[in-house]
Design a protein around this motif. Structure first.
Motif, mmCIF file in Angstrom:
data_model
loop_
_atom_site.group_PDB
_atom_site.id
_atom_site.type_symbol
_atom_site.label_atom_id
_atom_site.label_comp_id
_atom_site.label_asym_id
_atom_site.label_seq_id
_atom_site.Cartn_x
_atom_site.Cartn_y
_atom_site.Cartn_z
ATOM 1 N N LEU A 213 -1.502 -0.084 -11.627
ATOM 2 C CA LEU A 213 -1.222 -1.485 -11.322
ATOM 3 C C LEU A 213 -1.126 -2.321 -12.597
ATOM 4 O O LEU A 213 -0.211 -3.134 -12.763
ATOM 5 C CB LEU A 213 -2.314 -2.054 -10.410
ATOM 6 N N MET A 214 -2.086 -2.132 -13.492
ATOM 7 C CA MET A 214 -2.095 -2.888 -14.730
ATOM 8 C C MET A 214 -0.902 -2.516 -15.609
ATOM 9 O O MET A 214 -0.288 -3.381 -16.255
ATOM 10 C CB MET A 214 -3.407 -2.648 -15.486
ATOM 11 N N ASP A 215 -0.557 -1.230 -15.637
ATOM 12 C CA ASP A 215 0.602 -0.784 -16.416
ATOM 13 C C ASP A 215 1.894 -1.428 -15.907
ATOM 14 O O ASP A 215 2.692 -1.953 -16.686
ATOM 15 C CB ASP A 215 0.748 0.741 -16.335
ATOM 16 N N LYS B 147 1.950 9.474 -6.282
ATOM 17 C CA LYS B 147 2.595 10.782 -6.154
ATOM 18 C C LYS B 147 3.619 10.997 -7.259
ATOM 19 O O LYS B 147 3.731 12.086 -7.823
ATOM 20 C CB LYS B 147 3.284 10.887 -4.781
ATOM 21 N N LEU B 148 4.383 9.947 -7.547
ATOM 22 C CA LEU B 148 5.392 10.031 -8.599
ATOM 23 C C LEU B 148 4.751 10.373 -9.937
ATOM 24 O O LEU B 148 5.286 11.164 -10.722
ATOM 25 C CB LEU B 148 6.145 8.699 -8.696
ATOM 26 N N MET B 149 3.588 9.778 -10.195
ATOM 27 C CA MET B 149 2.906 9.999 -11.471
ATOM 28 C C MET B 149 1.944 11.177 -11.423
ATOM 29 O O MET B 149 1.266 11.468 -12.401
ATOM 30 C CB MET B 149 2.142 8.725 -11.871
ATOM 31 N N LYS B 150 1.896 11.868 -10.258
ATOM 32 C CA LYS B 150 1.047 13.058 -10.101
ATOM 33 C C LYS B 150 -0.410 12.776 -10.476
ATOM 34 O O LYS B 150 -1.019 13.444 -11.302
ATOM 35 C CB LYS B 150 1.607 14.211 -10.937
ATOM 36 N N LEU C 152 -9.507 5.078 -10.073
ATOM 37 C CA LEU C 152 -9.346 4.604 -11.440
ATOM 38 C C LEU C 152 -7.883 4.618 -11.843
ATOM 39 O O LEU C 152 -7.372 3.660 -12.431
ATOM 40 C CB LEU C 152 -10.168 5.477 -12.390
ATOM 41 N N GLU C 153 -7.184 5.708 -11.518
ATOM 42 C CA GLU C 153 -5.777 5.832 -11.896
ATOM 43 C C GLU C 153 -4.924 4.769 -11.210
ATOM 44 O O GLU C 153 -3.973 4.248 -11.778
ATOM 45 C CB GLU C 153 -5.256 7.226 -11.550
ATOM 46 N N GLU C 154 -5.251 4.444 -9.961
ATOM 47 C CA GLU C 154 -4.486 3.428 -9.240
ATOM 48 C C GLU C 154 -4.587 2.074 -9.937
ATOM 49 O O GLU C 154 -3.592 1.368 -10.095
ATOM 50 C CB GLU C 154 -5.007 3.315 -7.807
ATOM 51 N N ASP D 21 0.819 -1.212 0.000
ATOM 52 C CA ASP D 21 0.000 0.000 0.000
ATOM 53 C C ASP D 21 0.854 1.264 0.000
ATOM 54 O O ASP D 21 0.533 2.244 -0.669
ATOM 55 C CB ASP D 21 -0.930 0.013 1.221
ATOM 56 N N SER D 22 1.952 1.244 0.756
ATOM 57 C CA SER D 22 2.818 2.425 0.790
ATOM 58 C C SER D 22 3.446 2.666 -0.584
ATOM 59 O O SER D 22 3.653 3.809 -0.999
ATOM 60 C CB SER D 22 3.909 2.251 1.845
ATOM 61 N N SER D 23 3.730 1.589 -1.304
ATOM 62 C CA SER D 23 4.304 1.733 -2.645
ATOM 63 C C SER D 23 3.295 2.334 -3.614
ATOM 64 O O SER D 23 3.642 3.187 -4.440
ATOM 65 C CB SER D 23 4.760 0.368 -3.172
ATOM 66 N N VAL D 24 2.044 1.890 -3.517
ATOM 67 C CA VAL D 24 1.005 2.412 -4.411
ATOM 68 C C VAL D 24 0.822 3.906 -4.184
ATOM 69 O O VAL D 24 0.723 4.692 -5.136
ATOM 70 C CB VAL D 24 -0.329 1.659 -4.202
ATOM 71 N N ALA D 25 0.816 4.312 -2.912
ATOM 72 C CA ALA D 25 0.643 5.729 -2.591
ATOM 73 C C ALA D 25 1.775 6.563 -3.174
ATOM 74 O O ALA D 25 1.552 7.620 -3.776
ATOM 75 C CB ALA D 25 0.564 5.911 -1.078
ATOM 76 N N ASP D 26 3.015 6.082 -3.021
ATOM 77 C CA ASP D 26 4.166 6.818 -3.552
ATOM 78 C C ASP D 26 4.180 6.820 -5.076
ATOM 79 O O ASP D 26 4.603 7.793 -5.702
ATOM 80 C CB ASP D 26 5.464 6.207 -3.025
#
Length: 335
Positions: A243-245, A226-229, A237-239, A218-223
């Motif tokens: 993940l799929m990307d 942020k990295l991808m703004k 939806l973006e999350e 979860d901490s990785s997804v949050a960061d």
């Protein structure tokens, strides 16, 4: 007169390939080192005219070894030979003093081009007494799979680095034969009690099949968001898209690298979401499948200057192993 060469690589297969690839005309007197600390000891004890250096190694990796060579003022031309082919990795090694970078698996034309640049040419032809043949490493099945995995995860890291414009730290892969219960224990160790998001993709080619699993804490997804703004109003939806990307990038690039080395064209199924922000036991429940025993390639990628960590596992079904062994058997042979 011999030409003393130091080859530093933790992989027995890579050391053998490098030694076999050097042209006879070089009259190389070869010494092997199995990691950076070993190489530094040998550089302090003896004089070498050229060094070939891997990047992903235990004890002291290639980046750290180059830093130490520079710090100690050791005068040795270094050629990096690595599966870590990220643009930022190449830039970094050149800034640390490496003279050239060659991608794994070793290409003899690329090697000869580097040697033409670095090896001093004599004004008149000379006849040298041949050096004693070097004792080449004895290869085991695990050596083959470790190096094949190393090259493949390097291509996956490169694809991820280029897509997100980051530097991906590339650790040594783990290659293991697991019973299902052991695989579940390994997955729990990876998750480290954190909530995770998981994506699974099946793959197959010429009878070789299995599943790839991509895990993000979860901490990785949050960061990563942020990295991808990612805009706050479209986070959910973006999350999922992120993940799929990430799954498509890592799995596709890894299979491409494995396919080139084994001469197998792999096909991958679309990524399937196993769950978001769930306990690892829920992921395990969804990946039990039909495995009774599996060979796994496992690597944990981290992205520089972030807390992002992505775990990638490739699990091959039992029936695939003899076929994959056969496809990679040429690496066991002298060449």
């Amino acid at each position: 007169m011999s030409y003393p060469v130091l080859i530093c690589d933790d992989s027995a297969l890579a050391r053998k390939q490098m030694a076999r690839s050097l042209p006879a005309s070089l009259n190389a007197e070869i010494t092997f080192a199995v990691h950076g600390l070993d190489a530094l000891e040998k550089l302090e004890a003896s004089t070498f005219k050229l060094m070939f250096l891997d990047l992903t190694m235990p004890e002291l990796d290639g980046f750290e070894t180059l830093e130490e060579i520079k710090k100690r003022g050791l005068d040795i031309p270094v050629v990096v030979v690595s599966g870590d082919i990220q643009p930022k990795a190449k830039e970094r090694v050149m800034s640390l003093g490496a003279k050239a970078f060659i991608q794994k698996p070793i290409d003899k034309d690329a090697l000869n081009a580097v040697l033409r640049e670095l090896v001093e040419k004599k004004a008149t032809p000379q006849t040298y007494a041949p050096v004693a043949p070097v004792e080449l490493p004895i290869l085991k099945r695990r050596d083959i799979y470790m190096e094949v995995a190393n090259v493949s995860i390097g291509q996956a890291a490169d694809a991820l680095a280029r897509h997100f414009d980051v530097f991906v730290h590339l650790p040594l892969p783990n290659v293991n034969i697991f019973e299902v219960s052991e695989l579940h224990m390994a997955l729990r160790d990876l998750a480290d009690n954190d909530q995770v998001s998981g994506v699974c993709q099946g793959f197959s080619g010429e009878g070789i099949a299995g599943e790839a699993l991509v895990l993000l804490s979860d901490s990785s997804v949050a960061d990563l968001k942020k990295l991808m703004k990612v805009p706050a109003d479209s986070e959910e939806l973006e999350e999922l898209e992120l993940l799929m990307d990430v799954s498509n990038i890592l799995v596709g690039a890894f299979l491409n690298g494995l396919g080139k080395q084994s001469e197998v064209r792999f096909f991958q199924s679309p990524p399937v979401l196993l769950g978001q922000h769930i306990p690892i036991d829920s992921v395990i429940k969804n990946t039990t499948g039909s495995f009774s025993k599996t060979m796994t390639f496992e690597v944990s990628y981290t992205i520089d200057k972030t807390s992002i960590r992505c775990d990638l596992l490739f699990m091959f079904v039992d029936e695939s192993l003899p076929l994959l062994d056969n496809k990679l058997s040429y690496l066991m042979e002298d060449f």
